[in-house]
Design a protein around this motif. Structure first.
Motif, PDB file in Angstrom:
ATOM      1  N   ASP A 309       6.283   9.319   0.215  1.00 16.66           N
ATOM      2  CA  ASP A 309       6.116   8.332  -0.855  1.00 16.66           C
ATOM      3  C   ASP A 309       6.921   8.694  -2.091  1.00 16.66           C
ATOM      4  OD1 ASP A 309       4.420   7.056   0.858  1.00 16.66           O
ATOM      5  OD2 ASP A 309       2.582   7.815  -0.070  1.00 16.66           O
ATOM      6  N   ALA A 324       2.379   4.248  -2.453  1.00 17.46           N
ATOM      7  CA  ALA A 324       1.251   4.605  -1.585  1.00 17.46           C
ATOM      8  C   ALA A 324       0.311   3.419  -1.369  1.00 17.46           C
ATOM      9  CB  ALA A 324       0.496   5.782  -2.197  1.00 17.46           C
ATOM     10  N   LYS A 325       0.081   2.635  -2.415  1.00 25.96           N
ATOM     11  CA  LYS A 325      -0.785   1.463  -2.284  1.00 25.96           C
ATOM     12  C   LYS A 325      -0.160   0.427  -1.358  1.00 25.96           C
ATOM     13  CE  LYS A 325      -3.127  -2.073  -5.042  1.00 25.96           C
ATOM     14  NZ  LYS A 325      -3.351  -2.605  -6.427  1.00 25.96           N
ATOM     15  N   ARG A 327       1.927   1.068   1.064  1.00 25.89           N
ATOM     16  CA  ARG A 327       1.886   1.612   2.425  1.00 25.89           C
ATOM     17  C   ARG A 327       0.510   1.397   3.051  1.00 25.89           C
ATOM     18  NH1 ARG A 327       0.062   6.218   3.765  1.00 25.89           N
ATOM     19  NH2 ARG A 327       0.295   7.102   1.673  1.00 25.89           N
ATOM     20  N   ARG A 328      -0.535   1.564   2.244  1.00 23.93           N
ATOM     21  CA  ARG A 328      -1.878   1.342   2.774  1.00 23.93           C
ATOM     22  C   ARG A 328      -2.116  -0.126   3.080  1.00 23.93           C
ATOM     23  NH1 ARG A 328      -3.148   5.364  -1.205  1.00 23.93           N
ATOM     24  NH2 ARG A 328      -3.619   3.701  -2.704  1.00 23.93           N
ATOM     25  N   LYS A 331      -0.728  -0.920   6.296  1.00 26.45           N
ATOM     26  CA  LYS A 331      -1.396  -0.162   7.371  1.00 26.45           C
ATOM     27  C   LYS A 331      -0.416   0.761   8.075  1.00 26.45           C
ATOM     28  CE  LYS A 331      -4.870  -3.764   8.139  1.00 26.45           C
ATOM     29  NZ  LYS A 331      -5.515  -4.671   9.133  1.00 26.45           N
TER      30      LYS A 331
END
Length: 357
Positions: A309, A324-325, A327-328, A331
């Motif tokens: 990241d 990171a957000k 990427r989450r 999924k």
């Protein structure tokens, strides 16, 4: 020189750049760095260009239009579609016009089927206002199409104007500007002809009937009064002054819900929802000290998860938390760090108790 005293020009003050400011050049927008350092954005941009550092916002990449993206064209305004796809409004506008898709909402653009050869032949043969009245479109629509086709505007014949009975009947029945636009003349010519013939100027206020219902309408907002009665803003102001009705306070678009959306939605999307300009939303966000939310493009989302990241954040000029957000939300699993296995065992915790001798 004033009173025999000359003022010396102020010496140019050189900006002393701190190391932490220099590290932020190109990492955040110039406006944000200027706000933190207490400088003007032009000074920050000049120093960044002098050091050869690219701006924080990467240049717009060519858009690869998919079937899903093309299906959105014409379903909402160009600004809303651009905010949803994460591209510029100009790119949406050009693609929609290339596919001959009609716009949503008021626009000066009409599909090619609207401009028939007979209508095109009328452009430039009469004033744009007269052509617009015949076609039942706005004057800006006619002016835009005439400019695109390279047709010069209508120029009345030079010399004294020959006033016919039909032209004279228009004097005093509407404002001089409306008569000039309809006849293709200058407003001063119409005003002079009306003055010579002794015709009083058109008084829109005097033609309005004074009723209790009108006084009640004047308590509403000016836009609502104009929409109901069909009179202009200046006439509404004169009627309020005549009846002593105070104007209502201006309605602020910044409701608690709109303020809560600043920094959480793109500025273009908020501007389209509130009916404001994008620069107005940006200035309000800067007053509150909030960061701008950048839309994610398809090219940027393709890079998420291919490297750590921190590397992606530095490459896209975004924060690590934002990458990171994202990427989450997509999924995607976190990529392994360099030089370490994908599933490295947790290190054993040492017992820091002192050994007994």
């Amino acid at each position: 020189m004033r009173g025999g005293i000359t003022r010396e020009p102020k010496p140019w003050k050189r900006v002393s750049w701190r190391p932490r400011w220099l590290k932020l050049l190109g990492q955040i927008p110039d406006e944000e760095l200027a706000r933190r350092a207490g400088l003007r954005p032009g000074i920050v941009a000049r120093e960044r260009r002098r050091m050869g550092i690219p701006p924080a916002v990467p240049p717009n990449l060519p858009v690869k239009w998919t079937k899903r993206m093309i299906a959105l064209l014409g379903t909402a305004t160009d600004r809303e579609v651009a905010a949803r796809l994460g591209i510029s409004r100009h790119a949406v506008l050009l693609k929609r016009r290339a596919l001959d898709i009609p716009p949503v909402g008021p626009s000066t653009y009409r599909p090619s089927s609207f401009w028939t050869p007979r209508r095109i032949a009328m452009l430039g043969k009469a004033p744009d206002a007269e052509v617009a009245r015949r076609f039942q479109v706005s004057r800006h629509t006619v002016t835009y199409q005439r400019t695109v086709l390279g047709i010069p505007p209508f120029r009345p014949a030079s010399g004294p104007t020959r006033w016919t009975a039909r032209m004279v009947r228009l004097l005093g029945k509407m404002s001089d500007r409306e008569v000039a636009e309809r006849l293709g003349l200058k407003e001063r010519r119409v005003r002079f002809e009306r003055f010579v013939r002794g015709i009083p100027a058109f008084n829109r206020v005097g033609k309005i009937r004074r009723t209790p219902a009108l006084v009640k309408l004047l308590r509403l907002r000016t836009s609502e009064v104009c929409a109901i009665t069909g009179i202009c803003n200046s006439t509404v102001s004169k009627l309020r002054k005549e009846f002593g009705v105070p104007a209502p306070p201006p309605r602020s678009a910044w409701t608690p819900r709109a303020l809560a959306a600043l920094g959480k939605k793109p500025d273009a999307l908020i501007a389209a929802e509130l009916g404001l300009k994008e620069i107005t939303v940006a200035r309000k966000r800067q007053e509150l000290g909030l960061q701008r939310l950048r839309s994610w493009t398809a090219a940027e989302e393709a890079l998420v998860g291919t490297a750590p990241d921190a590397v992606i954040a530095r490459r896209l000029h975004r924060s690590i938390e934002a990458v990171a957000k994202r990427r989450r939300l997509l999924k995607l699993p976190p990529p392994p760090t360099r030089g370490a296995p994908a599933s490295a065992p947790a290190p054993r915790r040492r017992d820091r108790r002192p050994r007994s001798r």
